[in-house]
Design a protein around this motif. Structure first.
Motif, PDB file in Angstrom:
ATOM      1  N   LYS A  40     155.046  17.189  44.570  1.00  0.00           N
ATOM      2  CA  LYS A  40     155.881  16.390  45.475  1.00  0.00           C
ATOM      3  C   LYS A  40     157.357  16.719  45.298  1.00  0.00           C
ATOM      4  CE  LYS A  40     152.944  12.300  45.820  1.00  0.00           C
ATOM      5  NZ  LYS A  40     152.871  10.854  45.525  1.00  0.00           N
ATOM      6  N   GLU A  41     157.790  16.845  44.040  1.00  0.00           N
ATOM      7  CA  GLU A  41     159.198  17.140  43.780  1.00  0.00           C
ATOM      8  C   GLU A  41     159.592  18.507  44.319  1.00  0.00           C
ATOM      9  OE1 GLU A  41     159.532  16.638  39.564  1.00  0.00           O
ATOM     10  OE2 GLU A  41     159.593  14.450  39.714  1.00  0.00           O
ATOM     11  N   GLU A  42     158.733  19.489  44.133  1.00  0.00           N
ATOM     12  CA  GLU A  42     159.011  20.824  44.646  1.00  0.00           C
ATOM     13  C   GLU A  42     159.029  20.829  46.168  1.00  0.00           C
ATOM     14  OE1 GLU A  42     159.827  23.666  42.745  1.00  0.00           O
ATOM     15  OE2 GLU A  42     160.069  21.993  41.350  1.00  0.00           O
ATOM     16  N   TYR A  43     158.104  20.103  46.776  1.00  0.00           N
ATOM     17  CA  TYR A  43     158.073  19.987  48.226  1.00  0.00           C
ATOM     18  C   TYR A  43     159.376  19.379  48.725  1.00  0.00           C
ATOM     19  CZ  TYR A  43     156.851  18.178  52.831  1.00  0.00           C
ATOM     20  OH  TYR A  43     156.844  17.887  54.161  1.00  0.00           O
ATOM     21  N   GLN A  44     159.812  18.289  48.107  1.00  0.00           N
ATOM     22  CA  GLN A  44     161.066  17.644  48.487  1.00  0.00           C
ATOM     23  C   GLN A  44     162.229  18.614  48.361  1.00  0.00           C
ATOM     24  OE1 GLN A  44     161.704  14.590  49.736  1.00  0.00           O
ATOM     25  NE2 GLN A  44     159.533  14.184  49.832  1.00  0.00           N
TER      26      GLN A  44
END
Length: 64
Positions: A40-44
């Motif tokens: 999720k953090e990488e996607y964001q």
């Protein structure tokens, strides 16, 4: 963990993995080792961080 919750988590994992694979940042082996939170953090970072672009002013020719 209930089956519905497991399915929802797996769907989220697949969604984020596919998005990150699409831009070619990571390969499947790396993504498999990441937690859902990391995905999720990488996607964001890659999809919602606006890049800073410098606005260049057009060059003006000096007249002598």
């Amino acid at each position: 963990m209930s089956k519905m919750l497991q399915n929802a988590l797996e769907e989220q994992r697949n969604y984020y993995s596919q998005k990150l694979l699409a831009i070619g940042v990571y390969n499947q082996q790396v993504l498999n080792q990441m937690t859902l939170t990391e995905l999720k953090e990488e996607y964001q970072y890659f999809y919602h961080t606006k890049t800073q672009k410098k606005v260049r002013e057009p060059k003006v020719k000096k007249q002598n």
